[in-house]
Write an enzyme that holds these catalytic residues in place. Structure first.
Site, short mmCIF file in Angstrom:
data_model
loop_
_atom_site.label_atom_id
_atom_site.label_comp_id
_atom_site.label_asym_id
_atom_site.label_seq_id
_atom_site.Cartn_x
_atom_site.Cartn_y
_atom_site.Cartn_z
N LYS A 19 49.17 13.09 -13.25
CA LYS A 19 49.26 14.43 -12.11
C LYS A 19 48.18 13.94 -11.25
O LYS A 19 48.68 14.30 -10.12
CB LYS A 19 48.59 15.82 -13.40
CG LYS A 19 49.83 15.69 -15.07
CD LYS A 19 49.31 16.36 -15.50
CE LYS A 19 47.93 16.80 -16.37
NZ LYS A 19 47.42 15.81 -16.82
N ARG A 94 47.15 24.72 -21.00
CA ARG A 94 47.73 23.73 -21.64
C ARG A 94 48.08 23.83 -23.18
O ARG A 94 47.99 23.35 -24.43
CB ARG A 94 46.05 22.83 -21.92
CG ARG A 94 46.29 21.83 -21.23
CD ARG A 94 44.42 20.82 -21.75
NE ARG A 94 44.30 19.65 -21.40
CZ ARG A 94 44.40 19.05 -20.64
NH1 ARG A 94 43.70 19.97 -19.57
NH2 ARG A 94 44.05 17.87 -20.34
N ARG A 133 40.88 2.83 -16.43
CA ARG A 133 41.00 4.26 -15.96
C ARG A 133 39.25 4.53 -15.71
O ARG A 133 38.50 4.17 -16.41
CB ARG A 133 41.65 4.91 -16.20
CG ARG A 133 41.07 6.74 -14.78
CD ARG A 133 42.21 7.45 -15.64
NE ARG A 133 41.67 8.39 -16.25
CZ ARG A 133 42.23 10.06 -15.93
NH1 ARG A 133 42.85 10.56 -16.30
NH2 ARG A 133 41.33 10.43 -17.69
N ARG A 168 34.98 7.41 -17.41
CA ARG A 168 34.96 9.17 -17.87
C ARG A 168 34.53 8.80 -19.70
O ARG A 168 34.78 7.84 -20.26
CB ARG A 168 36.12 9.96 -17.91
CG ARG A 168 36.56 10.69 -16.31
CD ARG A 168 37.03 11.83 -16.74
NE ARG A 168 37.94 12.14 -17.23
CZ ARG A 168 39.09 13.03 -17.16
NH1 ARG A 168 39.38 12.80 -16.15
NH2 ARG A 168 39.65 13.49 -18.58
N ARG A 179 42.57 13.58 -27.34
CA ARG A 179 43.63 14.00 -26.72
C ARG A 179 45.36 14.33 -26.50
O ARG A 179 45.33 14.63 -26.21
CB ARG A 179 42.98 13.43 -24.97
CG ARG A 179 41.88 14.25 -24.64
CD ARG A 179 41.15 12.97 -24.02
NE ARG A 179 41.26 12.97 -22.18
CZ ARG A 179 41.13 12.29 -21.66
NH1 ARG A 179 40.79 10.78 -21.67
NH2 ARG A 179 41.56 12.94 -20.24
P1 AMP Z 1 41.38 16.52 -17.52
O1 AMP Z 1 40.93 16.13 -16.57
O2 AMP Z 1 42.77 16.90 -17.38
O3 AMP Z 1 42.05 15.93 -18.54
O4 AMP Z 1 40.74 17.47 -18.56
C1 AMP Z 1 39.45 17.22 -19.25
C2 AMP Z 1 38.87 18.08 -20.55
O5 AMP Z 1 38.39 18.77 -20.00
C3 AMP Z 1 39.94 18.56 -21.40
O6 AMP Z 1 40.29 17.15 -22.45
C4 AMP Z 1 39.15 19.37 -21.76
O7 AMP Z 1 38.24 19.58 -22.90
C5 AMP Z 1 38.71 20.35 -20.60
N1 AMP Z 1 40.45 21.31 -20.66
C6 AMP Z 1 40.66 20.47 -19.12
N2 AMP Z 1 41.78 21.66 -18.94
C7 AMP Z 1 41.95 22.22 -19.88
C8 AMP Z 1 42.37 23.89 -20.10
N3 AMP Z 1 43.36 24.29 -19.74
N4 AMP Z 1 42.14 24.30 -21.29
C9 AMP Z 1 40.75 23.89 -21.93
N5 AMP Z 1 40.00 22.61 -22.20
C10 AMP Z 1 40.37 22.01 -20.33
#
Ligand code: AMP
Length: 231
Positions: A19, A94, A133, A168, A179
């Protein structure tokens, strides 16, 4: 498509689907604002804000940060974007509660989503991608290990002073497994929410990056044509 001004898009898919990569390409080619909830949280984290401190534990475990703070953070960011610019959401919504809150907030503003693009990738491939990654701490651009040496790049090729490349905390094996399970249990039902509204477009995400990009552009073209013919 001559312009994508004003287009409002959700880039949807599991962690590691690409994404962020697709958002970067769309930003470069169409100038749409990229709103990544994960990047917003990481920004709070690196600035040591109370929201960052609250989010950290959830993020490290690969759990969702509570809706009470997540929804406001994303809607506040959307409010900073002009109607003409449009936006693409990455990592939000999400769960179906977030999807409903987004729909209501946009309705209040006389807006609605144009398209939800679902990038489909199998779990095995996601695990392979995420464990491989690395990202730039400054711009969040993703990198993979070098196929021959197995080493990640030292510096970001795009940031002017070469941003630091790191892995990360939530790309560890345990966090990735969590996740993916959170994705299947809480996030995947959002697909049905958007399917019912006729907004969903599926794209196979295990093709080369460029092929996915062109598939997204074709979907946006069709959405744009639809919007013009309805107006
Ligand atoms: P991402 O970079 O999108 O993989 O997000 C990293 C982490 O941020 C996720 O595993 C969640 O802990 C938190 N996070 C990101 N977006 C959301 C969301 N829409 N709702 C809840 N937690 C989020």
């Amino acid at each position: 498509m001559t312009t994508a001004n004003g287009i409002r898009l959700v880039l949807f898919g599991p962690p590691g689907a690409g994404k962020g990569t697709q958002a970067q390409l769309l930003k470069e080619s169409l100038g749409i604002e990229h709103v990544s909830s994960g990047d917003l949280f990481r920004h709070h984290l690196s600035n040591g804000t109370p929201l960052g401190e609250l989010a950290q534990g959830y993020m490290n475990r690969g759990e969702l940060v509570p809706d009470e703070v997540t929804i406001d953070m994303v809607i506040d960011r959307i409010d900073q974007i002009s109607d003409a610019d449009g936006f693409m959401l990455d990592g939000f919504p999400r769960n179906t509660n977030q999807a409903g809150a987004l729909e209501a907030a946009l309705r209040e503003r006389g807006q609605r989503l144009d398209r939800v693009v679902h990038i489909q990738v199998e779990d095995g491939e996601l695990i392979r991608r995420l464990s491989n990654r690395y990202v730039c701490r400054a711009c969040q651009r993703p990198y993979a290990r070098d196929a021959k040496t197995g080493a990640p790049p030292q510096k970001c090729a795009y940031c002017p002073d070469g941003g630091e490349i790191y892995q990360r905390d939530d790309d560890t094996e345990a966090a990735v497994a969590n996740r993916l399970s959170v994705y299947h249990q809480e996030t995947a039902p959002v697909l049905e929410f958007y399917r019912q509204r006729g907004l969903l477009a599926d794209i196979p995400g295990e093709q080369p990056i460029d092929a996915v990009h062109h598939a997204v552009l074709r979907i946006l073209d069709a959405a744009h044509a639809g919007a013009v013919s309805k107006s």
